[in-house]
Design a protein around this motif. Sequence first.
Motif, mmCIF file in Angstrom:
data_model
loop_
_atom_site.group_PDB
_atom_site.id
_atom_site.type_symbol
_atom_site.label_atom_id
_atom_site.label_comp_id
_atom_site.label_asym_id
_atom_site.label_seq_id
_atom_site.Cartn_x
_atom_site.Cartn_y
_atom_site.Cartn_z
ATOM 1 N N PRO A 1 50.346 19.647 61.392
ATOM 2 C CA PRO A 1 49.173 20.259 60.772
ATOM 3 C C PRO A 1 48.235 19.215 60.179
ATOM 4 N N VAL A 2 46.946 19.476 60.304
ATOM 5 C CA VAL A 2 45.935 18.665 59.618
ATOM 6 C C VAL A 2 45.991 19.026 58.142
ATOM 7 N N GLN A 3 46.238 18.031 57.309
ATOM 8 C CA GLN A 3 46.378 18.270 55.878
ATOM 9 C C GLN A 3 45.058 18.013 55.141
ATOM 10 N N GLY A 4 44.890 18.697 54.045
ATOM 11 C CA GLY A 4 43.728 18.471 53.200
ATOM 12 C C GLY A 4 42.529 19.313 53.606
ATOM 13 N N VAL A 5 41.448 19.109 52.875
ATOM 14 C CA VAL A 5 40.218 19.863 53.081
ATOM 15 C C VAL A 5 39.584 19.455 54.412
ATOM 16 N N ILE A 6 39.105 20.426 55.163
ATOM 17 C CA ILE A 6 38.409 20.151 56.416
ATOM 18 C C ILE A 6 36.980 19.710 56.088
ATOM 19 N N VAL A 7 36.632 18.504 56.523
ATOM 20 C CA VAL A 7 35.263 18.023 56.346
ATOM 21 C C VAL A 7 34.591 17.965 57.713
ATOM 22 N N HIS A 8 33.352 18.350 57.742
ATOM 23 C CA HIS A 8 32.653 18.571 59.003
ATOM 24 C C HIS A 8 32.558 17.304 59.848
ATOM 25 N N LYS A 9 32.355 16.152 59.226
ATOM 26 C CA LYS A 9 32.089 14.934 59.988
ATOM 27 C C LYS A 9 33.301 14.464 60.795
ATOM 28 N N THR A 10 34.510 14.845 60.406
ATOM 29 C CA THR A 10 35.699 14.458 61.174
ATOM 30 C C THR A 10 36.284 15.626 61.961
ATOM 31 N N HIS A 11 35.583 16.753 61.947
ATOM 32 C CA HIS A 11 36.134 18.012 62.470
ATOM 33 C C HIS A 11 35.654 18.213 63.906
ATOM 34 N N ILE A 12 36.398 17.660 64.862
ATOM 35 C CA ILE A 12 36.053 17.765 66.277
ATOM 36 C C ILE A 12 37.074 18.708 66.907
ATOM 37 N N THR A 13 36.669 19.926 67.139
ATOM 38 C CA THR A 13 37.613 21.005 67.428
ATOM 39 C C THR A 13 37.907 21.120 68.924
ATOM 40 N N TYR A 14 39.086 21.669 69.204
ATOM 41 C CA TYR A 14 39.520 21.870 70.586
ATOM 42 C C TYR A 14 40.511 23.029 70.595
ATOM 43 N N PRO A 15 40.255 24.072 71.414
ATOM 44 C CA PRO A 15 41.140 25.245 71.392
ATOM 45 C C PRO A 15 42.357 25.058 72.303
ATOM 46 N N LEU A 16 43.491 25.579 71.880
ATOM 47 C CA LEU A 16 44.690 25.663 72.709
ATOM 48 C C LEU A 16 44.981 27.138 72.944
ATOM 49 N N SER A 17 45.295 27.463 74.195
ATOM 50 C CA SER A 17 45.531 28.861 74.559
ATOM 51 C C SER A 17 46.360 28.897 75.830
ATOM 52 N N PRO A 18 46.906 30.052 76.177
ATOM 53 C CA PRO A 18 47.613 30.158 77.466
ATOM 54 C C PRO A 18 46.717 29.803 78.651
ATOM 55 N N ALA A 19 45.438 30.171 78.573
ATOM 56 C CA ALA A 19 44.517 29.843 79.670
ATOM 57 C C ALA A 19 44.320 28.336 79.772
ATOM 58 N N LYS A 20 44.252 27.673 78.633
ATOM 59 C CA LYS A 20 44.092 26.211 78.641
ATOM 60 C C LYS A 20 45.344 25.546 79.224
ATOM 61 N N MET A 21 46.497 26.050 78.868
ATOM 62 C CA MET A 21 47.728 25.483 79.420
ATOM 63 C C MET A 21 47.797 25.705 80.927
ATOM 64 N N ALA A 22 47.405 26.886 81.380
ATOM 65 C CA ALA A 22 47.414 27.156 82.823
ATOM 66 C C ALA A 22 46.444 26.242 83.550
ATOM 67 N N ARG A 23 45.304 25.962 82.925
ATOM 68 C CA ARG A 23 44.320 25.069 83.540
ATOM 69 C C ARG A 23 44.891 23.656 83.669
ATOM 70 N N ILE A 24 45.565 23.179 82.661
ATOM 71 C CA ILE A 24 46.164 21.843 82.705
ATOM 72 C C ILE A 24 47.230 21.779 83.800
ATOM 73 N N LYS A 25 48.050 22.807 83.881
ATOM 74 C CA LYS A 25 49.093 22.822 84.907
ATOM 75 C C LYS A 25 48.463 22.836 86.300
ATOM 76 N N SER A 26 47.386 23.606 86.439
ATOM 77 C CA SER A 26 46.720 23.683 87.731
ATOM 78 C C SER A 26 46.099 22.352 88.123
ATOM 79 N N LEU A 27 45.458 21.674 87.166
ATOM 80 C CA LEU A 27 44.781 20.415 87.460
ATOM 81 C C LEU A 27 45.764 19.292 87.766
ATOM 82 N N PHE A 28 46.831 19.195 86.963
ATOM 83 C CA PHE A 28 47.657 17.989 87.003
ATOM 84 C C PHE A 28 48.975 18.145 87.757
#
Length: 763
Positions: A280-307
């Motif tokens: 887990p990311v600890q502490g207060v979320i500050v915008h300047k370091t907050h580069i987001t990326y979603p994880l989901s079943p669809a994302k996992m399926a895409r990775i499996k398909s690509l690689f």
Amino acid sequence: MSYRVFISLFALLISSAATAQGPAPAISYTRDIQPIFTEKCVACHACYDSPCQLNLGSGEGASRGANKSPVYDGQRSQAEAPTRLFYDALGKRAWQQKGFYSVLDAQGSQAALMARMLELGHQTPLQPNAKLPEEIVLGLNRANMCPQPGEFDAYAQQHPKEGMPLAVTGLTTAQYQTLQRWLASGAPIDEQGLAPSAREALQIVQWENLLNAPGARESLVARWLYEHLFLAHLYFKEGEQGHFFQWVRSRTPTGQPIDLINSRRPNDDPGTQVYYRLWPVQGVIVHKTHITYPLSPAKMARIKSLFYSGNWQVDALPGYGPERRANPFQTFQAIPAQARYQFMLDNAEYFVRTFIRGPVCRGQIATDVIRDHFWALFQAPEHDLYIVDPNYRGQATPLLAMPGQNDDVGSVLSLWHAYRDKRNEYETLRQDAYADAPAPSWSSLWAGNDNALLSIFRHFDSASVTKGLIGDVPQTVWLFDFPLLERTYYQLAVNFDVFGNVSHQAQTRLYFDLIRNGAEQNFLRLMPADARDGYLDDWYQNGGKFKMWMDYASIDNDTPTALKLAPNDPKRDFVQQLLARYGDLNARPDPINRCSGAYCSRPNIDPALQNAEQALSRLTSRPAAGLKVIEQMPEATMLRIETANGKREVYSLVRNRAHSNVAFMLGESLRYQPGLDTMTLYPGVLSSYPNFMFNIPADEVPEFVEDMENAKDAERFERIVGRWGIRRSHPQFWVYFHDLSQYLHETDPVEEGVLDMNRYENL
């Protein structure tokens, strides 16, 4: 041992500053103290540019204390030991061994340093919404003073108006008393580490199993994925709001407490077997370091398909070391290039954010290599010769190595020349190969999702990235192919060491200059052959022509384009056709800055806001030579427009500074062309670093715009600031400032974070 047990152990460690066994303290750090820090302190005290490295976004940071050594030092001859919170040490004693000193502990009969700093600030309140005294130095020009407890009296005597919070409306009386009581009681910290929910814990196991699957092919893909996601604040679409995670390398597998491998870079030799883990990311979320990326079943399926869908194999896993860092194309050449590039294209905004926006937090030496406003496009994989032509890929790969792995100060020039020549040899190879390929057409541009069109704004020493094409037609457009996108990411994110010495930082900056030039050359191939030299001359005026002769490969001004563009202004015609063809991908239609008719506002919004936008559009896309107020404006100003029914909209008013060229590391002011500056206005928060705010009732916007048009000197601009401006001393400063984060929460909650006010100006 379970993951939950690890989190419990982690929580015990970060509460090492707590008092001994006994009844619960009357004041709780978690309940009472951290919220005050979050509201009044974190806006300055976060990330590497936190004054004195005092990070108040967590109990661990508060307990760690301060350090006189600045992280940002462009002149140091030796690399500094990293001081990454939660990574390079844990607990007050361990940090003190690295040069930190407590701001919470009383010193004999003297109160804690923080208590005295807060008292100094509380004794000298600011005159409401008045300009601050000139002797208070703010922003990047402020010296890193960092008095230790024994030096406080001298500091207070020399800087009587510079207590904490610095030069801003301070703590309420209740907040001040709460903090002082807490400090007087020994500053106990009861903070608990963030723990995943049961649903998140299940998904964490699934993702860790994917990246830790046995087999050479699986290990190589996992290493590549880790190196491309280590900066991400990952979140689960079905997870808890505000819960984010990071990939780390551990000596221990899933099911055991994480034993962190805290190497300087994510591709340094781990020295042991690696397990990729999510923590887990600890502490207060500050915008300047907050580069987001979603994880989901669809994302996992895409990775499996690509690689994992092909029958490619790995004969032997590559090792680590400078050569492997320098050329990831060789290191990961066994992984199909199509899979690597497509993964980056799917998430292009994330990758461009990693090297444009953060999380380094300060980088004028790097950002002055880019224009203040430009757009980024991407080459379609099926038209990328590195992807589709194995012979070309084999010739190109050895030429794609990047500098910065050897930080010997005495070798800067020789290293630079060697890598420059190698890069130019690659550009010549690329130019010849593409001259024999089909001419570029609209199908040459990738249009797979709304990451395909990006806008970049530079705000002096920081920059931002947003989906869609925002603003008027920019002076330059970048076109990334796979070799360029991957090199940019490795050079500025994976291989860059913010604690590195002057040689490492100089080599990184110099090569970034070549990357920009390469992206521009890629775009020029879309323009008519006879127009390319003219555009290049415009981008590299004055001394830029010398740089072109000295360091850059020649452009191809012979091979035709397949695009049919108006000869009088092909770039603008290209943009108009691009918007017409890919309008469904343009996440940010922009009638305010590119008004083509009588209506210069967004449809289907409050009529009061439509009228406001119509008026505000008169400030956009006009050069400062005819709109003098631009000379008074900071880089990133926020406008808060209030309607009569109590609603509000937030706009970013961004100043685009013009330069004759951006080809040199030093002397930016000598290349500045102030008369050509323009402003872009767009709904939303387009910077992590607001420089100023105006709060304007919607029905007063036309008057505001008229006053801005007539503000031809500082005195008239001062009247605008006095009427609508939110100065640092405004009694409601923090309400308005944090309302920007609240706006993010309402419009895009995943992106919410505390904004930075270190650059908030004293207008």
